[in-house]
Design a protein around this motif. Sequence first.
Motif, PDB file in Angstrom:
ATOM      1  N   TYR A 175     113.266 125.120 -21.623  1.00  0.00           N
ATOM      2  CA  TYR A 175     114.489 124.547 -21.061  1.00  0.00           C
ATOM      3  C   TYR A 175     114.870 125.212 -19.744  1.00  0.00           C
ATOM      4  O   TYR A 175     115.446 124.571 -18.857  1.00  0.00           O
ATOM      5  CB  TYR A 175     115.638 124.668 -22.062  1.00  0.00           C
ATOM      6  CG  TYR A 175     115.734 123.485 -23.000  1.00  0.00           C
ATOM      7  CD1 TYR A 175     116.122 122.235 -22.540  1.00  0.00           C
ATOM      8  CD2 TYR A 175     115.425 123.613 -24.353  1.00  0.00           C
ATOM      9  CE1 TYR A 175     116.207 121.144 -23.397  1.00  0.00           C
ATOM     10  CE2 TYR A 175     115.508 122.525 -25.220  1.00  0.00           C
ATOM     11  CZ  TYR A 175     115.901 121.296 -24.730  1.00  0.00           C
ATOM     12  OH  TYR A 175     115.976 120.215 -25.575  1.00  0.00           O
ATOM     13  N   MET A 176     114.554 126.495 -19.589  1.00  0.00           N
ATOM     14  CA  MET A 176     114.853 127.168 -18.332  1.00  0.00           C
ATOM     15  C   MET A 176     114.074 126.522 -17.190  1.00  0.00           C
ATOM     16  O   MET A 176     114.651 126.153 -16.158  1.00  0.00           O
ATOM     17  CB  MET A 176     114.512 128.657 -18.423  1.00  0.00           C
ATOM     18  CG  MET A 176     114.780 129.421 -17.137  1.00  0.00           C
ATOM     19  SD  MET A 176     114.396 131.194 -17.268  1.00  0.00           S
ATOM     20  CE  MET A 176     112.608 131.132 -17.453  1.00  0.00           C
ATOM     21  N   ILE A 228     113.966 122.708 -12.611  1.00  0.00           N
ATOM     22  CA  ILE A 228     113.357 121.600 -11.871  1.00  0.00           C
ATOM     23  C   ILE A 228     114.365 120.485 -11.664  1.00  0.00           C
ATOM     24  O   ILE A 228     114.494 119.930 -10.561  1.00  0.00           O
ATOM     25  CB  ILE A 228     112.113 121.072 -12.620  1.00  0.00           C
ATOM     26  CG1 ILE A 228     111.013 122.129 -12.644  1.00  0.00           C
ATOM     27  CG2 ILE A 228     111.596 119.795 -11.976  1.00  0.00           C
ATOM     28  CD1 ILE A 228     109.820 121.746 -13.494  1.00  0.00           C
ATOM     29  N   VAL A 229     115.098 120.158 -12.738  1.00  0.00           N
ATOM     30  CA  VAL A 229     116.075 119.072 -12.657  1.00  0.00           C
ATOM     31  C   VAL A 229     117.173 119.390 -11.643  1.00  0.00           C
ATOM     32  O   VAL A 229     117.684 118.497 -10.963  1.00  0.00           O
ATOM     33  CB  VAL A 229     116.684 118.818 -14.060  1.00  0.00           C
ATOM     34  CG1 VAL A 229     117.908 117.921 -13.964  1.00  0.00           C
ATOM     35  CG2 VAL A 229     115.646 118.180 -14.972  1.00  0.00           C
ATOM     36  N   GLU A 264     123.860 125.216 -22.302  1.00  0.00           N
ATOM     37  CA  GLU A 264     122.397 125.285 -22.340  1.00  0.00           C
ATOM     38  C   GLU A 264     121.917 126.116 -23.530  1.00  0.00           C
ATOM     39  O   GLU A 264     120.968 125.738 -24.232  1.00  0.00           O
ATOM     40  CB  GLU A 264     121.859 125.894 -21.043  1.00  0.00           C
ATOM     41  CG  GLU A 264     120.354 125.993 -21.015  1.00  0.00           C
ATOM     42  CD  GLU A 264     119.845 126.939 -19.936  1.00  0.00           C
ATOM     43  OE1 GLU A 264     118.626 127.048 -19.782  1.00  0.00           O
ATOM     44  OE2 GLU A 264     120.680 127.578 -19.265  1.00  0.00           O
ATOM     45  N   ILE A 265     122.569 127.231 -23.789  1.00  0.00           N
ATOM     46  CA  ILE A 265     122.191 128.096 -24.903  1.00  0.00           C
ATOM     47  C   ILE A 265     122.690 127.536 -26.231  1.00  0.00           C
ATOM     48  O   ILE A 265     122.073 127.731 -27.278  1.00  0.00           O
ATOM     49  CB  ILE A 265     122.737 129.519 -24.680  1.00  0.00           C
ATOM     50  CG1 ILE A 265     122.174 130.102 -23.371  1.00  0.00           C
ATOM     51  CG2 ILE A 265     122.387 130.426 -25.850  1.00  0.00           C
ATOM     52  CD1 ILE A 265     120.661 130.144 -23.318  1.00  0.00           C
ATOM     53  N   ILE A 285     121.174 129.499 -14.917  1.00  0.00           N
ATOM     54  CA  ILE A 285     120.221 129.084 -15.957  1.00  0.00           C
ATOM     55  C   ILE A 285     119.274 130.221 -16.328  1.00  0.00           C
ATOM     56  O   ILE A 285     119.178 130.595 -17.504  1.00  0.00           O
ATOM     57  CB  ILE A 285     119.455 127.822 -15.530  1.00  0.00           C
ATOM     58  CG1 ILE A 285     120.380 126.612 -15.586  1.00  0.00           C
ATOM     59  CG2 ILE A 285     118.240 127.587 -16.433  1.00  0.00           C
ATOM     60  CD1 ILE A 285     119.747 125.335 -15.101  1.00  0.00           C
ATOM     61  N   PRO A 286     118.533 130.806 -15.361  1.00  0.00           N
ATOM     62  CA  PRO A 286     117.671 131.936 -15.753  1.00  0.00           C
ATOM     63  C   PRO A 286     118.464 133.141 -16.234  1.00  0.00           C
ATOM     64  O   PRO A 286     118.019 133.864 -17.134  1.00  0.00           O
ATOM     65  CB  PRO A 286     116.888 132.251 -14.475  1.00  0.00           C
ATOM     66  CG  PRO A 286     117.662 131.644 -13.365  1.00  0.00           C
ATOM     67  CD  PRO A 286     118.359 130.465 -13.941  1.00  0.00           C
TER      68      PRO A 286
END
Length: 441
Positions: free
Chosen positions: A66-67, A72-73, A271-272, A392-393
């Motif tokens: 997902y990261m 990319i998205v 996200e998590i 995100i990361p």
Amino acid sequence: MALSNLGLAALALLRQIEPVVVLEQLGSTLFDTALQMVVKDRCANATYPGTLSREDSQQKAMSDFYMVFNLIVKLTPILPALLLAWFGDRGWRRLPIVVPLCGYLVSRLVLLLLVIFQLPLEVMYGAAVLFGLSGGFCAFWPGVMTLVSLGSTAADRTKVMMRVELLYGAAGLVGSLVSGHLFLLYSSSLGNGTVLLAVSVLLAVLCLLQPIFLLQVKQECNSEPEDHCQLLPPDSRNTPAEAPVETDKANVALLFAAAILYTSAVGGAVEILGLFVLKEPLGWTATEVGYGNAAGCMIFVTSYLGVMVFRRFVSDVMIILIGMISFASGIYFMSFVTATYMFYLARSLNLFALTPLPTIRSLLSIQVPESSCGTTLTLMQLALKFAGLAYIPAFTKIYQATLGWFPGFVFTLASIITVLGMIPISVFGCRSPQRRPNERI
């Protein structure tokens, strides 16, 4: 005659932007559930050196996928979205909507083919690239908000934008409730998810055809009769309701800062959250994932109702602060969730968590001239995308590092960032005269 009037009403409805929003969100919720469960299945046998448990290995593999996928998205739409916004502000208002919808359709088709033909999960990275090159959500949502903004008066803009958010959330609620059940259905023994993805593809096709052939672009005249202006209270008349000739750069910067901090907190936590609920002690199934997503979509409804009530009594800045407090409290409680009922209790604290961003967009749209409204909203969306390259990361690595001792630490971090986001919006409130709540004349 009655049938004729009904047909004309249906046609008038189909020429609005709302059906596009509903169809897109219905398809997206089905796609999100399918992708989440496919990733879980494909990462079930992942192994990491030094990892103590199989479940932790699966969580790390899923979070790594997902990261990369989300990066990319968020990275690839930057130039396409700017280009589409440029065309949109020059009269091609449908373009920032139609082109991203093509990307939505392609990404759903790729996932369907991945499930049918058992392709490697990495194929979805290519789908993410194609989706990003179409402008993605980064171009689609500002395009929608631009049409909504131009089709409403400055006084009603927040209400109209929140109504679109309400439809978006209601569609997500319906899609999420059925997504888990559809995922378990088989189609010609092709496996779980094929029926779900086939429906998602069909919705994407219908969503693409509507703006191409039916969508009507209109612009609301924002001039108000002089007599009406004289009836307003003096303080209200002194508050500028229309878009200015020049941009207030300081206010724009404050709104950008608040939006970036808040989006970083929400985006990182959400996200998590999708991975957190699949991990023990929750260990959700596809049906429970759908219900959990529905709880998240329900917040769109409660946020809309909150705005309708709050705007009668408090300013837009206070509405934003209430939403931030709502999210900060709920996501902090999420840090300590160990059972499903606790998850829903934490979610119940997020009742107004979606009010900040639409209200910020509304305030932003009246800080700039109308001729640059689309570009400015797109620039904000791009700024939020750039923020994603950092959060995100960061959230992913922090989650992986704290899996063993405190998996919910990232939610506490999100709560702290939300509190920091309240600072620039408070400064904006001190700088800007706020319109009083509606008064009886």
